[in-house]
Design an enzyme around this catalytic site. Sequence first.
Site, PDB file in Angstrom:
ATOM      1  N   ARG A 128       1.760 -76.505  56.356  1.00  0.00           N
ATOM      2  CA  ARG A 128       3.081 -76.155  55.775  1.00  0.00           C
ATOM      3  C   ARG A 128       3.458 -77.021  54.578  1.00  0.00           C
ATOM      4  NH1 ARG A 128       4.883 -75.762  61.234  1.00  0.00           N
ATOM      5  NH2 ARG A 128       4.562 -73.642  61.968  1.00  0.00           N
ATOM      6  N   LYS A 150       4.142 -73.092  39.721  1.00  0.00           N
ATOM      7  CA  LYS A 150       3.711 -71.750  40.126  1.00  0.00           C
ATOM      8  C   LYS A 150       2.272 -71.854  40.609  1.00  0.00           C
ATOM      9  CE  LYS A 150       6.381 -68.370  37.463  1.00  0.00           C
ATOM     10  NZ  LYS A 150       6.331 -67.317  36.420  1.00  0.00           N
ATOM     11  N   GLU A 192      -1.352 -70.124  24.671  1.00  0.00           N
ATOM     12  CA  GLU A 192      -0.140 -70.554  25.399  1.00  0.00           C
ATOM     13  C   GLU A 192       0.627 -71.621  24.593  1.00  0.00           C
ATOM     14  OE1 GLU A 192       0.793 -68.971  28.207  1.00  0.00           O
ATOM     15  OE2 GLU A 192      -0.881 -68.711  29.607  1.00  0.00           O
ATOM     16  N   LYS A 233       7.921 -76.788  28.259  1.00  0.00           N
ATOM     17  CA  LYS A 233       7.849 -76.161  29.586  1.00  0.00           C
ATOM     18  C   LYS A 233       8.690 -76.937  30.593  1.00  0.00           C
ATOM     19  CE  LYS A 233       5.184 -73.902  33.075  1.00  0.00           C
ATOM     20  NZ  LYS A 233       3.974 -73.216  33.479  1.00  0.00           N
ATOM     21  N   GLU A 243      12.672 -69.139  38.473  1.00  0.00           N
ATOM     22  CA  GLU A 243      12.648 -67.951  37.600  1.00  0.00           C
ATOM     23  C   GLU A 243      13.705 -66.908  37.961  1.00  0.00           C
ATOM     24  OE1 GLU A 243       9.246 -65.143  35.485  1.00  0.00           O
ATOM     25  OE2 GLU A 243       8.716 -66.219  37.263  1.00  0.00           O
ATOM     26  N   ARG A 247      13.496 -68.891  32.832  1.00  0.00           N
ATOM     27  CA  ARG A 247      12.061 -69.193  33.012  1.00  0.00           C
ATOM     28  C   ARG A 247      11.203 -67.975  32.675  1.00  0.00           C
ATOM     29  NH1 ARG A 247       8.618 -72.680  37.485  1.00  0.00           N
ATOM     30  NH2 ARG A 247       6.635 -72.235  36.470  1.00  0.00           N
ATOM     31  N   ASN A 251       7.005 -66.064  30.267  1.00  0.00           N
ATOM     32  CA  ASN A 251       6.156 -64.906  30.512  1.00  0.00           C
ATOM     33  C   ASN A 251       5.944 -64.070  29.246  1.00  0.00           C
ATOM     34  OD1 ASN A 251       5.503 -62.706  33.067  1.00  0.00           O
ATOM     35  ND2 ASN A 251       5.529 -64.895  33.502  1.00  0.00           N
ATOM     36  N   HIS A 254       2.965 -61.775  28.800  1.00  0.00           N
ATOM     37  CA  HIS A 254       2.256 -61.685  30.078  1.00  0.00           C
ATOM     38  C   HIS A 254       2.381 -60.310  30.750  1.00  0.00           C
ATOM     39  CE1 HIS A 254       1.923 -65.959  29.454  1.00  0.00           C
ATOM     40  NE2 HIS A 254       1.198 -66.103  30.553  1.00  0.00           N
ATOM     41  N   HIS A 258      -1.185 -59.484  31.586  1.00  0.00           N
ATOM     42  CA  HIS A 258      -1.625 -59.381  32.981  1.00  0.00           C
ATOM     43  C   HIS A 258      -2.148 -57.973  33.291  1.00  0.00           C
ATOM     44  CE1 HIS A 258       0.780 -63.028  34.793  1.00  0.00           C
ATOM     45  NE2 HIS A 258      -0.293 -63.385  34.124  1.00  0.00           N
ATOM     46  N   HIS A 273      -7.555 -65.178  30.588  1.00  0.00           N
ATOM     47  CA  HIS A 273      -6.088 -65.136  30.612  1.00  0.00           C
ATOM     48  C   HIS A 273      -5.453 -65.369  29.236  1.00  0.00           C
ATOM     49  CE1 HIS A 273      -2.006 -65.543  32.115  1.00  0.00           C
ATOM     50  NE2 HIS A 273      -1.912 -66.705  31.484  1.00  0.00           N
TER      51      HIS A 273
HETATM   52  N1  LIG Z   1       0.642 -71.625  37.224  1.00  0.00           N
HETATM   53  C1  LIG Z   1       0.980 -71.411  35.961  1.00  0.00           C
HETATM   54  O1  LIG Z   1       2.099 -71.699  35.523  1.00  0.00           O
HETATM   55  C2  LIG Z   1      -0.047 -70.818  35.037  1.00  0.00           C
HETATM   56  C3  LIG Z   1       0.178 -70.866  33.656  1.00  0.00           C
HETATM   57  C4  LIG Z   1      -0.789 -70.342  32.803  1.00  0.00           C
HETATM   58  C5  LIG Z   1      -1.959 -69.818  33.339  1.00  0.00           C
HETATM   59  N2  LIG Z   1      -2.139 -69.827  34.673  1.00  0.00           N
HETATM   60  C6  LIG Z   1      -3.411 -69.349  35.245  1.00  0.00           C
HETATM   61  O2  LIG Z   1      -4.442 -70.199  34.773  1.00  0.00           O
HETATM   62  C7  LIG Z   1      -5.673 -69.476  34.790  1.00  0.00           C
HETATM   63  C8  LIG Z   1      -6.408 -69.702  33.492  1.00  0.00           C
HETATM   64  O3  LIG Z   1      -6.675 -71.077  33.352  1.00  0.00           O
HETATM   65  P1  LIG Z   1      -7.858 -71.586  32.424  1.00  0.00           P
HETATM   66  O4  LIG Z   1      -7.804 -70.885  31.131  1.00  0.00           O
HETATM   67  O5  LIG Z   1      -7.842 -73.050  32.454  1.00  0.00           O
HETATM   68  O6  LIG Z   1      -9.136 -70.989  33.160  1.00  0.00           O
HETATM   69  P2  LIG Z   1     -10.217 -71.650  34.160  1.00  0.00           P
HETATM   70  O7  LIG Z   1      -9.592 -72.482  35.167  1.00  0.00           O
HETATM   71  O8  LIG Z   1     -11.077 -70.523  34.581  1.00  0.00           O
HETATM   72  O9  LIG Z   1     -11.029 -72.601  33.195  1.00  0.00           O
HETATM   73  C9  LIG Z   1     -11.708 -72.029  32.115  1.00  0.00           C
HETATM   74  C10 LIG Z   1     -13.212 -72.322  32.163  1.00  0.00           C
HETATM   75  O10 LIG Z   1     -13.415 -73.606  31.622  1.00  0.00           O
HETATM   76  C11 LIG Z   1     -14.128 -74.438  32.544  1.00  0.00           C
HETATM   77  N3  LIG Z   1     -13.600 -75.769  32.330  1.00  0.00           N
HETATM   78  C12 LIG Z   1     -12.372 -76.260  32.647  1.00  0.00           C
HETATM   79  N4  LIG Z   1     -12.235 -77.494  32.178  1.00  0.00           N
HETATM   80  C13 LIG Z   1     -13.381 -77.816  31.555  1.00  0.00           C
HETATM   81  C14 LIG Z   1     -13.839 -78.950  30.845  1.00  0.00           C
HETATM   82  N5  LIG Z   1     -13.061 -80.012  30.643  1.00  0.00           N
HETATM   83  N6  LIG Z   1     -15.100 -78.938  30.355  1.00  0.00           N
HETATM   84  C15 LIG Z   1     -15.894 -77.852  30.516  1.00  0.00           C
HETATM   85  N7  LIG Z   1     -15.522 -76.735  31.151  1.00  0.00           N
HETATM   86  C16 LIG Z   1     -14.277 -76.730  31.674  1.00  0.00           C
HETATM   87  C17 LIG Z   1     -13.905 -73.841  33.889  1.00  0.00           C
HETATM   88  O11 LIG Z   1     -14.950 -74.162  34.760  1.00  0.00           O
HETATM   89  C18 LIG Z   1     -13.855 -72.347  33.559  1.00  0.00           C
HETATM   90  O12 LIG Z   1     -15.158 -71.852  33.459  1.00  0.00           O
HETATM   91  C19 LIG Z   1      -5.324 -68.047  35.032  1.00  0.00           C
HETATM   92  O13 LIG Z   1      -5.620 -67.710  36.371  1.00  0.00           O
HETATM   93  C20 LIG Z   1      -3.831 -67.979  34.795  1.00  0.00           C
HETATM   94  O14 LIG Z   1      -3.223 -66.957  35.533  1.00  0.00           O
HETATM   95  C21 LIG Z   1      -1.211 -70.298  35.525  1.00  0.00           C
HETATM   96  O1  LIG Z   2       5.283 -71.033  34.373  1.00  0.00           O
HETATM   97  C1  LIG Z   2       5.687 -69.882  34.163  1.00  0.00           C
HETATM   98  O2  LIG Z   2       6.775 -69.488  34.577  1.00  0.00           O
HETATM   99  C2  LIG Z   2       4.862 -68.923  33.398  1.00  0.00           C
HETATM  100  O3  LIG Z   2       5.192 -67.754  33.339  1.00  0.00           O
HETATM  101  C3  LIG Z   2       3.639 -69.451  32.716  1.00  0.00           C
HETATM  102  C4  LIG Z   2       2.576 -68.403  32.449  1.00  0.00           C
HETATM  103  O4  LIG Z   2       1.836 -68.846  31.326  1.00  0.00           O
HETATM  104  C5  LIG Z   2       1.580 -68.252  33.591  1.00  0.00           C
HETATM  105  O5  LIG Z   2       0.519 -67.437  33.200  1.00  0.00           O
HETATM  106  C6  LIG Z   2       2.145 -67.814  34.916  1.00  0.00           C
HETATM  107  O6  LIG Z   2       1.195 -67.963  35.932  1.00  0.00           O
HETATM  108  C7  LIG Z   2       2.579 -66.396  34.923  1.00  0.00           C
HETATM  109  O7  LIG Z   2       3.449 -66.247  35.984  1.00  0.00           O
HETATM  110  P1  LIG Z   2       3.672 -64.891  36.761  1.00  0.00           P
HETATM  111  O8  LIG Z   2       4.889 -65.192  37.577  1.00  0.00           O
HETATM  112  O9  LIG Z   2       3.878 -63.806  35.763  1.00  0.00           O
HETATM  113  O10 LIG Z   2       2.464 -64.651  37.573  1.00  0.00           O
HETATM  114 ZN   LIG Z   3      -0.018 -67.711  31.107  1.00  0.00          ZN
END
Ligand SMILES: NC(=O)c1ccc[n+]([C@@H]2O[C@H](COP(=O)([O-])OP(=O)(O)OC[C@H]3O[C@@H](n4cnc5c(N)ncnc54)[C@H](O)[C@@H]3O)[C@@H](O)[C@H]2O)c1
Ligand SMILES: O=C(O)C(=O)C[C@@H](O)[C@H](O)[C@H](O)COP(=O)(O)O
Ligand SMILES: [Zn+2]
Length: 374
Positions: A128, A150, A192, A233, A243, A247, A251, A254, A258, A273
């Site tokens: 939890r 998130k 981003e 951010k 959100e 917030r 997006n 997105h 998405h 992404h």
């Molecule tokens: N939670 C949030 O607020 C939020 C915000 C934006 C995006 N996201 C999510 O993040 C994801 C995309 O993240 P991403 O673009 O980092 O993708 P990812 O995590 O897939 O990383 C991209 C690639 O780069 C590699 N990599 C990472 N760091 C490295 C390094 N230092 N050296 C060499 N290779 C490396 C990874 O192994 C992968 O192959 C998506 O799923 C998206 O939905 C979430």
């Molecule tokens: O942090 C946030 O809020 C964002 O929307 C950041 C986005 O870049 C990110 O891709 C996020 O995961 C998208 O959120 P979602 O709620 O649309 O899934």
């Molecule tokens: Zn994003």
Amino acid sequence: MTALEAVEHERVRVALGERSYDILIGPDLLGTAGERIAALGARTVAVVTDENVAALHLPVVVAALRAAGLKVETVTVPPGETSKSFETLGFVVDSLLAARVERGDVVLALGGGVIGDLAGFAAAILRRGVRCVQAPTSLLAQVDSSVGGKTGINSPRGKNLIGAFHQPSLVLADTDALDTLPPREFRAGYAEVVKYGLIDDAAFFGWLEASHGEIFAGGPARARAIATSCRAKAAVVAGDEHEHGDRALLNLGHTFGHALEAEVAYDGRRLIHGEGVAIGMAMAFRFSAELGLAPAEDAARVERHLAAVGLPTHPGAVPGGVGGPGALFAHMQQDKKVERGRLTFILARGIGKSFVARDVDPAAAMAFLERELG
Ligand SMILES: NC(=O)c1ccc[n+]([C@@H]2O[C@H](COP(=O)([O-])OP(=O)(O)OC[C@H]3O[C@@H](n4cnc5c(N)ncnc54)[C@H](O)[C@@H]3O)[C@@H](O)[C@H]2O)c1
Ligand SMILES: O=C(O)C(=O)C[C@@H](O)[C@H](O)[C@H](O)COP(=O)(O)O
Ligand SMILES: [Zn+2]
């Protein structure tokens, strides 16, 4: 002065009352992660990472954690978006339970946004809730996904549809880690960064237009772009953690992006992404211009800048193509911003003038998609 204080790091505070935390940005944060995480009072640190990052950066992190007297467990998953699945989540959670990770311990997400979202979600539901420290290694993760809490996984029905808000206890954005990041991934993360300029900081967007060469090359301009993004951010998240309002501006791009990612089934080869976000932001500006909200010149300027760094700006750029307007619209209807069945769009009155639009005529959106995909 302690050894930890000897190196200057940018520190950005995410102000969320008892859930407040720091984002540290700068060099060698992976090599000094042990002392920083030990200060949180954990006994065991469970590092969740992917195969690519493990090969490049895990040994340094494990050594740093052990040197600080911490017990270390590691869980490694395949790289890429397909790891944001129930199957991989199950593997991660089971591995953490098998290692007897306790409530007082820490899950360390070492990797890009996929690892941050997956490990963060595993931490949110394990016993939890255990604490999570984010050690983002991609540009995208350093400027966006490691901040704000998130977490989650994808469903075949849509992006990030299963998840939880779970704020990290600390974010360690080691800018040295970006030296090993493949160029395509760096570019995708840059989308981003551009987003923050387009939302509400036209001056930042102008600086990016002038400085993208230096940012891609590394050095102070890169660190400045990361810190500016994190500050932007952090401010939005502090004002609207869950959100309910502004917030949603984060997006921008997105809703379309998405839907494109879902269309390629998150395959990670045709579209990643940040590329989806780049296309989505260009679409949001074209749509805004078509609706008479934003000057057409601003939409063209957004496209020009994204194209200048090699990012795609049109859905037609997705290799192999995507489905028709109806397919895209169906994905968009699963968006988490849908309210009473109506889509929410992030539109703009110009660069740096984005806003949340809850009253867009669905027929206008459909007609726009028909033109985009025509
Ligand atoms: N939670 C949030 O607020 C939020 C915000 C934006 C995006 N996201 C999510 O993040 C994801 C995309 O993240 P991403 O673009 O980092 O993708 P990812 O995590 O897939 O990383 C991209 C690639 O780069 C590699 N990599 C990472 N760091 C490295 C390094 N230092 N050296 C060499 N290779 C490396 C990874 O192994 C992968 O192959 C998506 O799923 C998206 O939905 C979430
Ligand atoms: O942090 C946030 O809020 C964002 O929307 C950041 C986005 O870049 C990110 O891709 C996020 O995961 C998208 O959120 P979602 O709620 O649309 O899934
Ligand atoms: Zn994003």
